[in-house]
Motif scaffolding. Structure first.
Motif, short mmCIF file in Angstrom:
data_model
loop_
_atom_site.label_atom_id
_atom_site.label_comp_id
_atom_site.label_asym_id
_atom_site.label_seq_id
_atom_site.Cartn_x
_atom_site.Cartn_y
_atom_site.Cartn_z
N ARG A 517 1.76 14.93 39.73
CA ARG A 517 2.74 14.78 40.35
C ARG A 517 3.13 13.39 40.43
NH1 ARG A 517 6.07 18.61 40.30
NH2 ARG A 517 5.46 20.52 41.39
N ASP A 535 9.45 15.63 45.99
CA ASP A 535 10.10 15.30 44.78
C ASP A 535 11.34 16.14 44.57
OD1 ASP A 535 7.19 15.17 42.60
OD2 ASP A 535 8.37 13.67 43.43
N VAL A 536 11.38 17.29 44.85
CA VAL A 536 12.60 18.02 44.43
C VAL A 536 13.79 17.68 45.48
CG1 VAL A 536 13.59 20.22 44.16
CG2 VAL A 536 11.18 20.04 43.65
N TYR A 539 15.36 14.23 44.53
CA TYR A 539 16.30 14.27 43.47
C TYR A 539 17.72 14.90 43.81
CZ TYR A 539 18.73 17.66 40.41
OH TYR A 539 19.58 18.29 39.94
N SER A 543 22.92 17.21 46.54
CA SER A 543 23.51 18.41 46.52
C SER A 543 22.68 19.33 47.75
CB SER A 543 23.27 19.42 45.44
OG SER A 543 21.98 19.31 45.03
N GLU A 545 22.81 22.19 48.99
CA GLU A 545 22.58 23.58 48.76
C GLU A 545 21.10 23.59 48.45
OE1 GLU A 545 26.16 22.27 47.48
OE2 GLU A 545 25.26 23.39 45.86
N VAL A 546 20.75 22.64 47.39
CA VAL A 546 19.38 22.79 46.87
C VAL A 546 18.26 22.41 47.81
CG1 VAL A 546 17.86 21.73 44.97
CG2 VAL A 546 20.37 22.02 44.57
N ILE A 596 4.36 14.27 32.34
CA ILE A 596 5.40 15.49 32.22
C ILE A 596 5.07 16.35 31.22
CG2 ILE A 596 7.79 15.72 31.18
CD1 ILE A 596 8.43 13.06 32.53
N LEU A 599 2.82 18.54 32.57
CA LEU A 599 3.32 19.76 33.57
C LEU A 599 3.68 20.70 32.59
CD1 LEU A 599 4.29 20.27 36.40
CD2 LEU A 599 6.20 19.11 36.21
N HIS B 41 12.17 26.59 40.20
CA HIS B 41 12.86 25.41 40.09
C HIS B 41 12.05 24.38 39.26
CE1 HIS B 41 14.85 26.54 43.91
NE2 HIS B 41 13.81 26.85 44.50
N MET B 44 14.27 21.82 37.31
CA MET B 44 14.63 20.70 37.92
C MET B 44 13.71 19.86 38.28
SD MET B 44 17.45 22.01 40.70
CE MET B 44 17.19 23.41 41.17
N GLU B 45 12.32 20.37 38.65
CA GLU B 45 11.36 19.75 39.02
C GLU B 45 10.93 18.75 37.76
OE1 GLU B 45 9.08 22.92 42.06
OE2 GLU B 45 8.14 22.52 40.08
N VAL B 46 10.57 19.43 36.68
CA VAL B 46 10.51 18.57 35.31
C VAL B 46 11.51 17.46 35.18
CG1 VAL B 46 9.74 18.61 33.18
CG2 VAL B 46 9.25 20.36 34.49
N SER B 48 13.36 16.17 37.40
CA SER B 48 13.61 15.04 38.43
C SER B 48 12.13 14.23 38.10
CB SER B 48 13.40 15.35 39.75
OG SER B 48 12.49 16.30 39.95
N LEU B 49 11.05 14.61 37.66
CA LEU B 49 9.89 13.79 37.38
C LEU B 49 10.12 13.19 36.20
CD1 LEU B 49 7.26 13.63 38.41
CD2 LEU B 49 6.44 15.33 36.59
N PHE B 50 10.97 13.55 35.16
CA PHE B 50 11.23 12.68 34.05
C PHE B 50 12.11 11.47 34.48
CE2 PHE B 50 11.86 11.65 29.60
CZ PHE B 50 13.41 11.45 29.65
N LEU B 132 22.64 16.85 33.19
CA LEU B 132 21.59 17.86 33.62
C LEU B 132 22.08 17.99 35.12
CD1 LEU B 132 18.10 16.91 32.13
CD2 LEU B 132 19.74 18.84 31.55
N GLN B 133 22.22 16.99 35.88
CA GLN B 133 22.52 17.25 37.33
C GLN B 133 23.43 18.05 37.44
OE1 GLN B 133 22.72 13.12 38.88
NE2 GLN B 133 20.67 13.27 39.49
N PHE B 136 22.53 21.55 36.99
CA PHE B 136 21.68 22.30 37.81
C PHE B 136 22.71 22.57 39.02
CE2 PHE B 136 18.29 21.68 35.51
CZ PHE B 136 17.74 20.35 35.74
N ARG B 137 23.74 21.64 39.02
CA ARG B 137 24.68 21.87 40.41
C ARG B 137 25.36 23.42 40.14
NH1 ARG B 137 26.87 16.74 40.44
NH2 ARG B 137 25.26 15.47 41.21
N VAL B 140 22.87 26.21 40.74
CA VAL B 140 22.69 26.26 42.03
C VAL B 140 23.83 26.97 42.70
CG1 VAL B 140 22.46 25.09 44.12
CG2 VAL B 140 20.98 24.66 42.24
N ALA B 141 24.97 26.06 42.68
CA ALA B 141 26.27 26.67 43.12
C ALA B 141 26.53 28.35 42.69
CB ALA B 141 27.46 25.93 42.69
#
Lengths: 732, 185
Positions: A517, A535-536, A539, A543, A545-546, A596, A599, B41, B44-46, B48-50, B132-133, B136-137, B140-141
């Protein structure tokens, strides 16, 4: 005559005797009874006077109209001024009201900063602090400015010692100096030991100019020069009160407009051209401002004192010079305007409120002086202000010793050179070094946190990185935390120090990297569940919702994450962990430093049904192979500490010779055989398939991979297909 | 349901545009395939890590390039290498290409060129992040919306333009959060 109609006309004659005369001529035809025109009657009237009166009336009406227009204009101006005053008053009040609770917030934040916080919290707090500080600074500036403009500001007149003030200001500046600059101060001999003036305001002006100079200077020096000059012409002109200023003038409201600030009469050669442009304007305004000029007598005491003691006025000029980025000529006219900065880029890059110079100018002019600037781009700037000070002649040397050195000794700040003139100070960068290291990390943190709010340049971060790296290399995790967080270039520090430190820090880093991580919590393996959701959610701060989604999904994740962490912690090879995997599953080792990539690869492998062990460099890879037997190794080529090629060579040497001598020679000590070691020494070591993962760099040619003992290679990025083929080929 | 269709179509269109514009490539598609009910997810996780990684590296490079005492091109090279690796792993094609271009300047120890490349890189990164954001939105929406519809219209024959996997995952999530899905048979 032709028309048969009467007519009248005005005709003007020029006569020699009477001047211009106007006659009204009336002519009418005379008709006979039959209707024929027989002749004309004509009458002439001298209407000269009437004409004159008429013209005068017109003129008067015009004048009245103009007057009326002027009146309305004036009324409007008065109205606007009143409203402005009211608004400023309200602004001042509001600002004041805002300031108190805001100070409260900032103070609370500062206290919070001293408590135990995790990294995310600390970063958030830093933003709070710097924003809060900036707003406070802004409010203070606004209040100052409105005070000066509204005429509420009263000037003090107290005795003070210019040399001390200069030294003090420079010292304060040096204490929070983040760059490698020399600060110097030079007070000429003819400057009196003590003068009378408003020391607070003067200090404020000096501090502002010096901090500006420091802000915009990245190398070289910043200095203050103080010397006596003869009474400048602008003071003589229009000043009926003379330089004594005996009448106690209250501060006036007609503070000169911002556009004109220059003392054009300064003939010093370093003054630049824009003064010339402003010459006309300043002439007018000077007379306006002159009544305010000799305003040194805010306090009643002084007037009384003044009546008793003989005083003279001495004009002292102060140059604040720097070797900074300079000011372009086109920016000079607006420099002293409120809220103006040299350019939008400047504002963004250097921060600041844009009020400082406006305030300085107001203050200087309120005290009867002038503030000017000269500058050359890339060379530096010099801000000059001339102020009159009273010197009380009678009590001049009574308190002071005759020996100038004693004076500087009394002040005892240890840095001033013992020159013949006690007015020379210099602050070198190495002084700063001792300030930083001797006072410890808490001071550093405060300074750094404090300064982030004010100056927002990369240089600061870069500089602090240099300094902060000292505590880092000592491996003090706590200090590193504090310093990192305060700097808010945390990651930069980690990255920059990682190559050196990762070897010695491998216990910590192993477990971290195995967790795969980004967030580095130095201690907590247990924290990783929280880590993943942080993390998530960081980010997805935008939003909501997320956020909800993540929270919902988190409980179900632990089971799966735990699985990952188990496989991860297996690679913490300093402690031998129990193997929870069943023996029938093939054991795969991934050697990769990029999180990355790890992962992605891990995820793909999972989809293909395999769990894998992960290590981050060649050394760890060798150790891993020493401890467990793997069925397949995916080896990244470019890695810190030890690259894939060398690691492969070492593994192959073990396979060929049956011992780990080569590895030991490279510095990798063989861990003591544990129950996990499935390889008794008698059986010849199995050939482990090692697949290189190349990034197609020049140094990673296929031949080289093969030459070092690799069996095959896959080129990055790693895809399903490639992995699948690999597994099919090399796993039984 | 038409609304959900619309959103879904939007999502598909948007993600195709990302591919068309070269912002992401096939590798990204691969990543999408890695999402399932166990890692819903993942992308999204990858990502955001990136983003975090990328910002760090760009920052480091900016600092390194500003050093008056001398630019450490080796450090910059390492940063580029890292970034190239990461970006190619997640399929950020344009970022990766910017890295490749950057590399040649850093190899040549050309500070000016490096600065330009860094700017370009920053630009590409911002673009990627924005796109990308947004993606994702939208995704997700539409998922959110679908949850609501699922709850209210359970049993409706005309439902489900979404893949079953997603439905399954959503239901699990709702249940995990303490909710319940009314079953209508």
């Amino acid at each position: 005559m032709d028309k048969g109609l009467p007519a009248k006309r005005e005709i003007t004659f020029e006569t020699e005797l009477f001047g211009s005369k106007t006659f009204l001529i009336y002519v009418e035809p005379v008709f006979s009874k039959a209707g024929e025109t027989i002749g004309i009657n004509y009458m002439g009237m001298d209407i000269t006077d009437q004409v004159r009166k008429r013209e005068r009336m017109i003129k008067i009406r015009e004048e009245i109209a103009v007057q009326k227009a002027k009146e309305t204009e004036l009324n409007r101006t008065i109205h606007i001024t009143e409203e402005t005053m009211r608004a400023k008053q309200m602004l001042a009040t509001m600002s004041h009201e805002i300031r108190s609770p805001l100070s409260g917030v900032v103070s609370m934040a500062e206290i919070l900063a001293t408590t135990k916080l995790d990294r995310e919290q600390r970063q958030l707090l830093n933003v709070m602090l710097s924003s809060g500080d900036l707003v406070l600074q802004l409010i203070n500036d606004i209040l100052d400015l409105s005070k000066v403009e509204s005429g509420v500001m009263k000037l003090e007149a107290t005795k003070f010692r210019p040399r001390e003030v200069v030294k003090h200001v420079l010292q304060t500046a040096a204490a929070s100096l983040q760059k490698i600059l020399t600060l110097e101060g030079n007070v000429a001999d003819d400057v009196p030991i003590e003068v009378i003036g408003d020391v607070l305001r003067i200090r404020q002006i000096l501090t502002n100019l010096i901090s500006n100079a420091i802000k915009f200077t990245h190398e070289g020096k910043v200095g203050v020069k103080l010397y006596v000059v003869p009474e400048p012409p602008f003071a003589k002109e229009g000043s009926q009160h003379g330089s004594d200023g005996s009448t106690a003038n209250q501060t006036t409201t007609n503070v000169p407009k911002e556009e004109t600030c220059t003392s054009t009469s300064q003939t010093s050669s370093d003054q630049r051209g824009f003064h010339g442009k402003k010459h006309e304007g300043s002439c007018q305004n000077r007379s306006q401002s002159e009544p305010g000029t000799p305003v040194m007598n805010g306090k009643i005491d002084v007037t009384e004192e003044q009546a008793e003691l003989p005083e003279t006025t001495v004009w002292i000029r102060c140059d604040v010079y720097d070797t900074g980025i300079g000011i372009p000529e086109n920016a000079l006219p607006t420099l002293f305007k409120k809220y103006m900065q040299v350019s939008a880029d400047h504002a963004r890059k250097y921060g600041g409120t844009g009020l400082g110079l406006a305030i300085c100018k107001q203050l200087v002019e309120l005290m009867g002086g002038r503030l000017t600037v000269s500058s050359r781009v890339h060379c530096g700037s010099t801000f000059t202000f001339i102020l009159p000070y009273k010197v009380s002649l009678s009590c001049d040397h009574s308190d002071d010793s005759d020996d100038p050195d004693d004076l500087s000794d009394m002040d005892d700040h240890g840095d001033s050179d013992d020159d013949a003139t006690n007015g020379f100070f210099q602050f070198q960068p190495r002084t700063l070094g001792s300030l930083f290291s001797s006072n410890g990390s808490s001071r550093t943190q405060k300074l750094l946190a404090h300064n982030i709010g004010h100056v927002n340049s990369h240089k600061i971060n870069g500089f602090s990185e240099n300094y902060c790296s000292f505590p880092t290399s000592n491996g003090q995790a706590k200090e590193m935390d504090l310093v990192e967080d305060a700097c808010s270039v945390a990651e930069a520090l980690e990255i920059s120090s990682e190559p050196e430190c990762s070897f010695s820090h491998s216990p910590d880093h192993d477990s971290e990297s195995a967790i795969c991580r980004g967030r580095r919590h130095h201690n907590d393996v247990n924290g990783e569940n929280k880590v993943s959701s942080i993390d998530v959610s960081t980010y997805s701060e935008t939003s909501r919702e997320v956020d909800v989604k993540v929270k919902i999904s988190e409980p179900q994740l632990p089971a799966e994450r735990q699985g990952r962490s188990d496989s991860g912690s297996q690679s913490t090879l300093n402690t031998s962990q129990e193997v929870s995997n069943s023996i029938s599953k093939p054991k795969i080792l991934l050697v990769e430093d990029n999180k990355i990539n790890v992962l992605v690869t891990q995820s793909m492998m999972k989809q293909l049904g395999h769990t894998i062990d992960v290590v981050n460099n060649g050394v760890q890879a060798v150790r891993a192979v020493q401890c467990r037997s793997y069925d397949l190794v995916l080896m990244d080529v470019c890695m810190p500490v030890m690259d894939g090629l060398q690691a492969t060579r070492l593994i192959r040497s073990f396979e060929e010779t049956g011992n780990w001598d080569a590895a030991a020679k490279a510095g990798i000590e063989r861990p003591s055989p544990s129950s996990d070691s499935l390889q008794p020494d008698c059986t010849p070591p199995k050939h482990i398939p090692i697949i290189a993962m190349t990034a197609n760099a020049l140094s990673e040619s296929a031949e080289e991979c093969f030459a070092n003992g690799m069996d095959s290679f896959v080129s990055k990025p790693v895809t399903f297909q490639k992995l699948k083929e690999c597994l099919e080929q090399y796993l039984p | 349901m038409d609304f959900v269709n619309l959103l879904q179509r939007k999502f598909i269109d948007y993600s195709s545009s990302l591919h068309r514009e070269g912002i992401v490539d096939d590798q990204f598609t691969q990543l999408r395939k890695l999402e399932d009910e166990n890692s819903p997810h993942f992308v999204m996780e990858v990502a955001s890590l990136f983003f975090e990684d990328c910002e760090k590296l760009i920052n480091n490079m900016a600092i390194a390039l500003e050093q008056k005492q001398g630019v450490d091109f080796k450090q910059i090279d390492e940063c580029i290498h890292q970034l190239k690796g990461s970006s190619s792993s997640i399929g950020a094609m344009r970022v990766k290409n910017a890295c490749i271009a950057f590399r040649s300047f850093s190899d040549g120890q050309n500070r000016e060129g490096c600065l330009r490349c860094l700017q370009q890189l920053s630009h590409e990164y911002s673009l990627l992040k924005n796109k990308l954001q947004t993606l994702f939105r939208v995704s997700v929406a539409s998922r959110c919306l679908y949850v609501c519809l699922v709850i209210f219209c359970r049993g409706n024959e005309h439902a489900e333009p979404f893949p079953d996997v997603l439905v399954f995952q959503l239901e699990k999530e709702i249940v995990a959060a303490g909710g319940s899905i009314p079953r209508v048979h």
